[in-house]
Design a protein around this motif. Structure first.
Motif, PDB file in Angstrom:
ATOM      1  N   VAL A   1      -5.676   5.286  -5.505  1.00 59.19           N
ATOM      2  CA  VAL A   1      -5.260   5.847  -4.210  1.00 59.19           C
ATOM      3  C   VAL A   1      -6.073   5.218  -3.078  1.00 59.19           C
ATOM      4  O   VAL A   1      -5.530   4.923  -2.007  1.00 59.19           O
ATOM      5  N   GLU A   2      -7.346   4.992  -3.326  1.00 63.35           N
ATOM      6  CA  GLU A   2      -8.188   4.351  -2.312  1.00 63.35           C
ATOM      7  C   GLU A   2      -7.658   2.957  -1.983  1.00 63.35           C
ATOM      8  O   GLU A   2      -7.629   2.545  -0.813  1.00 63.35           O
ATOM      9  N   THR A   3      -7.200   2.229  -2.999  1.00 64.40           N
ATOM     10  CA  THR A   3      -6.625   0.907  -2.769  1.00 64.40           C
ATOM     11  C   THR A   3      -5.374   1.001  -1.909  1.00 64.40           C
ATOM     12  O   THR A   3      -5.178   0.223  -0.967  1.00 64.40           O
ATOM     13  N   GLY A   4      -4.499   1.976  -2.218  1.00 68.60           N
ATOM     14  CA  GLY A   4      -3.302   2.159  -1.408  1.00 68.60           C
ATOM     15  C   GLY A   4      -3.613   2.493   0.029  1.00 68.60           C
ATOM     16  O   GLY A   4      -2.946   2.025   0.963  1.00 68.60           O
ATOM     17  N   VAL A   5      -4.643   3.302   0.236  1.00 66.27           N
ATOM     18  CA  VAL A   5      -5.022   3.700   1.600  1.00 66.27           C
ATOM     19  C   VAL A   5      -5.552   2.505   2.386  1.00 66.27           C
ATOM     20  O   VAL A   5      -5.169   2.289   3.539  1.00 66.27           O
ATOM     21  N   VAL A   6      -6.429   1.712   1.758  1.00 64.43           N
ATOM     22  CA  VAL A   6      -6.977   0.552   2.463  1.00 64.43           C
ATOM     23  C   VAL A   6      -5.887  -0.471   2.760  1.00 64.43           C
ATOM     24  O   VAL A   6      -5.859  -1.063   3.844  1.00 64.43           O
ATOM     25  N   CYS A   7      -4.966  -0.664   1.820  1.00 64.76           N
ATOM     26  CA  CYS A   7      -3.876  -1.622   2.045  1.00 64.76           C
ATOM     27  C   CYS A   7      -2.974  -1.192   3.203  1.00 64.76           C
ATOM     28  O   CYS A   7      -2.398  -2.034   3.890  1.00 64.76           O
TER      29      CYS A   7
ATOM     30  N   GLY B   1       0.813  -1.212   0.000  1.00 61.17           N
ATOM     31  CA  GLY B   1       0.000   0.000   0.000  1.00 61.17           C
ATOM     32  C   GLY B   1       0.841   1.255   0.000  1.00 61.17           C
ATOM     33  O   GLY B   1       0.572   2.217  -0.730  1.00 61.17           O
ATOM     34  N   ILE B   2       1.903   1.264   0.823  1.00 61.01           N
ATOM     35  CA  ILE B   2       2.807   2.417   0.859  1.00 61.01           C
ATOM     36  C   ILE B   2       3.528   2.554  -0.476  1.00 61.01           C
ATOM     37  O   ILE B   2       3.668   3.668  -1.018  1.00 61.01           O
ATOM     38  N   LEU B   3       3.980   1.430  -1.027  1.00 65.31           N
ATOM     39  CA  LEU B   3       4.648   1.454  -2.334  1.00 65.31           C
ATOM     40  C   LEU B   3       3.723   2.025  -3.398  1.00 65.31           C
ATOM     41  O   LEU B   3       4.136   2.871  -4.209  1.00 65.31           O
ATOM     42  N   LEU B   4       2.468   1.595  -3.420  1.00 65.69           N
ATOM     43  CA  LEU B   4       1.502   2.095  -4.407  1.00 65.69           C
ATOM     44  C   LEU B   4       1.335   3.606  -4.276  1.00 65.69           C
ATOM     45  O   LEU B   4       1.363   4.334  -5.284  1.00 65.69           O
ATOM     46  N   LEU B   5       1.157   4.091  -3.061  1.00 58.98           N
ATOM     47  CA  LEU B   5       0.972   5.536  -2.860  1.00 58.98           C
ATOM     48  C   LEU B   5       2.215   6.301  -3.295  1.00 58.98           C
ATOM     49  O   LEU B   5       2.118   7.404  -3.848  1.00 58.98           O
ATOM     50  N   GLU B   6       3.377   5.732  -3.070  1.00 61.33           N
ATOM     51  CA  GLU B   6       4.616   6.392  -3.490  1.00 61.33           C
ATOM     52  C   GLU B   6       4.700   6.482  -5.010  1.00 61.33           C
ATOM     53  O   GLU B   6       5.137   7.492  -5.561  1.00 61.33           O
ATOM     54  N   VAL B   7       4.262   5.429  -5.696  1.00 64.37           N
ATOM     55  CA  VAL B   7       4.321   5.408  -7.160  1.00 64.37           C
ATOM     56  C   VAL B   7       3.466   6.520  -7.757  1.00 64.37           C
ATOM     57  O   VAL B   7       3.856   7.177  -8.723  1.00 64.37           O
ATOM     58  N   PHE B   8       2.294   6.778  -7.167  1.00 69.72           N
ATOM     59  CA  PHE B   8       1.366   7.736  -7.772  1.00 69.72           C
ATOM     60  C   PHE B   8       1.483   9.140  -7.187  1.00 69.72           C
ATOM     61  O   PHE B   8       0.979  10.089  -7.783  1.00 69.72           O
ATOM     62  N   THR B   9       2.147   9.296  -6.043  1.00 78.30           N
ATOM     63  CA  THR B   9       2.376  10.642  -5.506  1.00 78.30           C
ATOM     64  C   THR B   9       3.824  11.079  -5.688  1.00 78.30           C
ATOM     65  O   THR B   9       4.135  12.245  -5.572  1.00 78.30           O
ATOM     66  N   ARG B  10       4.689  10.121  -5.964  1.00 80.55           N
ATOM     67  CA  ARG B  10       6.145  10.332  -6.060  1.00 80.55           C
ATOM     68  C   ARG B  10       6.681  11.014  -4.784  1.00 80.55           C
ATOM     69  O   ARG B  10       7.517  11.903  -4.839  1.00 80.55           O
TER      70      ARG B  10
END
Length: 991
Positions: free
Chosen positions: A954-960, A884-893
């Protein structure tokens, strides 16, 4: 004298009266704001999940007018405004809100409120704005709200409200300008009383269950600008009076059950009309005269007569200089396509006229529409050739011309459309060969050229389009020759159909690289030889048809181990031998084997003859499965014992390492690795960490590019990590996992212990390199939205595989961008299993002890699950958190350790507080530039789809990355949700 005394008495009386008046005024002054303070404290007591500490300032130490979200009037210091929007607050709204009697503005949007809307709000007679959007309020809209007679705006969009719209609102809200209650579960009729609200400017009830006819008196709303009644169950005709509201700018009526015809003079009666969407109804008749439009969608109705003049109105639309999109699909329009379509505004981005009875040719003047992104003319009666001029539309992304009567060859100019993502030419009268120039369309995800009499060989350039993922359909043609080896480039392809052609030769082994395939159709060709054993890597395959070829040999046993395979057709070939009985072969309706005369065994229902020499086979199986393994194991154990005695100075676990490696990976010497890396030259070093160093090298006589990870044996636990990684990767195979080529466990030229793992080389480095480029990096690189989606889905697929498809399941333990490696096609491969652990079979999925297990937290700061810090065991949910943290990092950089994240603010909270309406404010600015570029040529629906995709991601990253493990998703659900988000993005061009 008497007069003076009388005057004095009168003055005294006046002073006495004045003093009484002052006392009276003092006694009956406006109450203090104590009532407001108590009401706010009551409201605060029912709030939940307040991560930003909104109500921490709500205490007796400060004046309530300084409390967060509170605004007071200057004169009496009473609360006039309460704004708690977008604070991620939950809980219920206290009925004491009705005691804020001076309140004019109440905004609770974008939170997690639940429960019913308090009817006490009806006491707030001064209230002008009530905003409750994007929460989970339930129950009915309180009738008492009608008492708020000064209300100007009511917005309760995206909640769970039920019941009918109270008719009382239309009698008392006489100042209302905005009524927005879209995306709820409201039912019943639309109240006729709403027609009394002459000040209304916006009505939005999209996405409810309202039904019945639209009240005639809505035509009285002479100030109405927006009317959105879409996605309900309204029926009957639209009252003609509505089309006389000259102020209307946008009319949205899609997905209802309206019928009748549209007034032909809409363009005159609605001179300000800019958006008109009435798709998916039952409107019939002719198209009205429309002017000043920006976009027009009349799709999925019964408009048109099928006659020659149906499309004459397109000539009138050439005067609409701001027009960007037209949707006329799935109607009954007939006649010849007017050449005036090429004279539409150069701002046009979307033309969708599919599913009609339109004839004629595509005019060459189409080249004038230089901003065109989507051109859909499929399922009509168009004739002539495909104009070469279409190749000049450099912004085109979707081109659908299938199911027409187009003739001639496929223009080579289509290869100039380098942004093209979807191309469909199937079911026409086209002929000739496939232009190799189509290989220049490096962004294609879907290519359909079935049933068009294509001849010649399949150009390898087509199979080199690595972005092809949705489908490649070349069936029902006359293509010949062998299937090129380049088919292995289609690693992301899901649907592949080359049936009913004239292909020959053997099925290429490189097809095994297409590990995303779910449907593979090769029937009706002349393929020969056996089914390659390498196709066992097609783990996702659901349907496989190889019927009516010249294939021979035995049916591979691995087919019964393909767990998703539901349909298998091998009929009319030359297969022989025993038919398996497990997997897909256990279901008679799922297989077809007729026309293979030498098959035997299998299910009784297949009525095949029994296989001969079963007794001999059983004895052979016993020798192969029991005697030989026992003998080999004895020899291996003896060798291990000899090695142990010969190298007693090595630790006990080192012997187990050697045994493990010898069994699974080919061993390589230190000298070979030294030569491959130019003596581990610093110029060849491509990575560095606590484990050691990574070098690139050229291995063997063929100079294969490899990456060599040299283990730093001085680092505590490094050798254990070496063993753990080899154990984790020895029995798992997935296209998104890094592949070990060989290993080295030896001594170097100085007699010092040496361990290294050799991987396949990843040309595009790590995801870390792409997200966070160093200042000295020579070439600036960035990832597009679709590339990021594909990469994060690749990573999710890899984790899903090790979690749910490995026995025992594996926990990675160190998910982060530097451990995600990208090959030449930007396909992601998950690497570095040095902290991996195997899970037990218990319901809690706790980690079993492995050589890498030791006390203390393992992983990387910022990505470690919170429970690990409290001594929790490694688990699947821990991996999900890191993902989840990795996903958020990918899309927010933004790294989770970014300096902005302090004082309780984390990357998780940063993303969570942006959901859903402020996601575009937190995503990577490079993505915003891409979205803005798309917006400049897109209609509103396309922008909405892009934002929908990003919100879902982003919602997926937050829930993860929720703090509590039980609130996190499983990876199989993560993959499904991300794939749906990608589908949303890829389909965004349809209007």
């Amino acid at each position: 004298m008497l007069n003076s005394i009388s005057l004095s008495c009168q003055l005294a009386a006046l002073v006495w009266c004045f003093s009484l008046l002052l006392q009276s005024h003092h006694s009956f002054s406006v109450p203090s704001n104590e009532t407001d303070r108590l009401a706010l404290l009551a409201i605060g007591s029912q709030l939940e999940d307040d991560p930003l500490g909104v109500t921490s300032s709500w205490n007796n130490s400060t004046n309530l007018c300084q409390w967060t979200g509170v605004t007071c009037g200057h004169r009496h210091q009473r609360v006039t405004k309460l704004d708690l929007s977008n604070r991620t607050i939950g809980g219920t709204l206290s009925p004491y809100v009705g005691n804020l009697s001076f309140l004019r503005y109440l905004n609770l949007a974008d939170n997690n409120f639940h429960g019913e809307i308090p009817h006490q709000i009806g006491r707030l007679v001064r209230l002008e704005a009530l905003v409750l959007a994007n929460n989970s309020f339930s129950g009915k809209i309180p009738t008492n709200l009608s008492r708020c007679s000064n209300l100007i705006s009511f917005n309760a969009r995206r909640n769970n409200l039920v019941g009918e719209i109270p008719a009382e609102l239309g009698y008392n809200w006489l100042k209302l300008e905005n009524l927005t209650i879209a995306d709820n579960h409201l039912t019943g009729h639309f109240p006729a009383s709403i027609g009394n609200l002459s000040t209304l400017e916006r009505i939005n009830v999209l996405g409810n269950g309202l039904w019945g006819r639209i009240p005639n008196n809505l035509g009285n709303l002479r100030n109405l600008i927006l009317l959105n009644l879409g996605e309900n169950r309204f029926s009957g005709i639209v009252p003609p009076s509505i089309f006389n509201i000259s102020s209307l700018e946008n009319v949205f009526l899609p997905t209802n059950r309206f019928n009748g015809s549209l007034p032909l003079d809409i363009g005159v009666s609605l001179p300000k009309l800019r958006g008109f969407i009435v798709a998916e109804n039952n409107f019939a008749g002719s198209i009205p005269d429309l002017k000043n439009l920006e976009w027009l969608n009349l799709g999925s109705n019964n408009l048109g007569t099928g006659e020659a003049n149906d499309l004459d109105f397109l000539t009138l639309l050439t005067n609409c200089t701001e027009l960007t999109a037209i949707g006329l699909d799935d109607n009954r329009f007939g006649g010849v396509l007017p050449h005036s379509i090429a004279n539409l505004s150069s701002t046009m981005t979307d033309i969708v006229i599919a599913g009609n009875q339109i004839s004629g040719i595509i005019p060459t003047g189409i080249r004038n529409l230089v901003n065109l992104v989507e051109l859909c003319m499929d399922d009509n009666k168009l004739t002539g050739t495909i104009p070469h001029a279409i190749g000049e539309l450099k912004n085109l992304q979707l081109l659908y011309l299938d199911s027409n009567f187009l003739a001639g060859g496929i223009p080579t100019s289509l290869g100039n459309l380098t942004l093209l993502t979807n191309l469909a030419l199937s079911s026409n009268d086209l002929q000739g060969s496939i232009p190799p120039s189509l290989g220049n369309c490096k962004n294609l995800i879907e290519l359909h050229m079935a049933d068009i009499e294509l001849t010649g060989a399949l150009p390898p350039q087509i199979l080199s389009i690595s972005t092809l993922s949705l489908s490649l359909d070349l069936s029902y043609n006359r293509l010949s020759g062998t299937l090129p080896l380049e088919v292995g480039n289609l690693k992301n392809l899901v649907y592949f159909n080359i049936s009913l052609n004239r292909f020959s030769g053997e099925i290429p082994v490189t097809l095994s690289a297409c590990t995303s395939l779910q449907q593979l159709y090769l029937q009706g060709n002349s393929f020969s030889g056996s089914i390659p054993s390498s196709l066992s890597s097609l783990k996702s395959i659901k349907e496989l048809d190889m019927s009516s070829n010249n294939l021979s040999g035995q049916i591979p046993e691995y087919l019964e181990n393909l767990s998703f395979l539901e349909y298998l057709n091998l009929s009319y070939n030359h297969f022989e031998g025993e038919v398996p009985t497990k997997g897909v072969f256990s279901n008679k309706t799922g297989i077809s084997l007729s026309g293979n005369g030498k098959l035997c065994g299998g299910l009784d229902e297949l009525n095949l003859p029994p296989c001969p020499s079963r007794g001999l086979k059983k004895r052979t199986d016993f020798l192969l499965k029991v005697v030989v393994p026992v003998t080999v194991s004895g020899v291996i154990l003896s060798l291990c014992l000899v090695l142990f005695l010969a190298r007693r100075r090595r630790s006990a676990h080192k012997s187990s390492v050697s045994q493990l490696m010898d069994q699974q990976f080919p061993m390589i010497s230190y000298a070979e690795l030294s030569k491959a890396t130019n003596d581990f030259s610093s110029s060849n070093m491509i990575g560095q960490g606590s484990f050691g160093f990574v070098y690139k090298g050229n291995l063997g006589e063929n100079g294969m590019m490899v990456a060599v990870k040299v283990i730093n044996l001085k680092q505590k636990g490094a050798s254990n990590g070496f063993v753990a990684e080899c154990q984790a990767l020895r029995n798992i195979r997935h296209r998104n996992l890094i592949k070990i080529i060989t290993i080295c466990s030896s001594i170097d030229f100085k007699g010092v212990d040496f361990q290294a793992i050799v991987y396949e080389y990843m040309q595009n480095g790590s995801l870390e390199d792409w997200l966070h480029q160093s200042e000295d990096q020579q070439e600036a690189r960035s990832l597009t939205l679709i590339q990021r989606l594909n990469i994060i889905i690749d990573v999710a697929s890899a984790i899903e595989y090790i979690h749910h498809h490995c026995q025992p399941p594996v926990v990675h333990g160190d998910l982060k961008p530097s451990n995600v490696l990208l090959d030449q096609d930007l396909v992601a491969h998950l690497g570095d299993f040095g902290l991996a652990k195997f899970l037990s079979s218990s319901p809690l999925d706790t980690a079993m002890e492995t050589p890498s297990s030791s006390k203390g937290i393992k992983g990387t700061v910022g990505y470690i699950a919170p429970e690990y810090g409290m001594g929790g065991e490694a688990s699947m949910t821990g991996d999900v958190y890191s993902f989840g943290i990795l996903l958020l990092e990918v899309f927010t950089r933004r790294r989770p350790t970014d300096g902005m994240f302090n004082q309780g603010l984390t990357l998780h909270e940063f993303a969570r507080t942006a959901l859903p309406d402020k996601v575009m404010e937190i995503v990577d600015s490079l993505l915003l530039l891409e979205v803005q570029a798309s917006n400049s040529r897109s209609c509103g629906d396309e922008r909405l789809r892009t934002e929908e995709c990003l919100v879902a991601v982003v919602e997926t990253g937050v829930v993860c990355s929720m703090e509590s493990p039980i609130e996190r998703m499983e990876m199989r659900d993560v993959v499904a949700k991300l794939c749906r988000a990608r589908d949303t993005f890829l389909g965004r061009m349809r209007i």
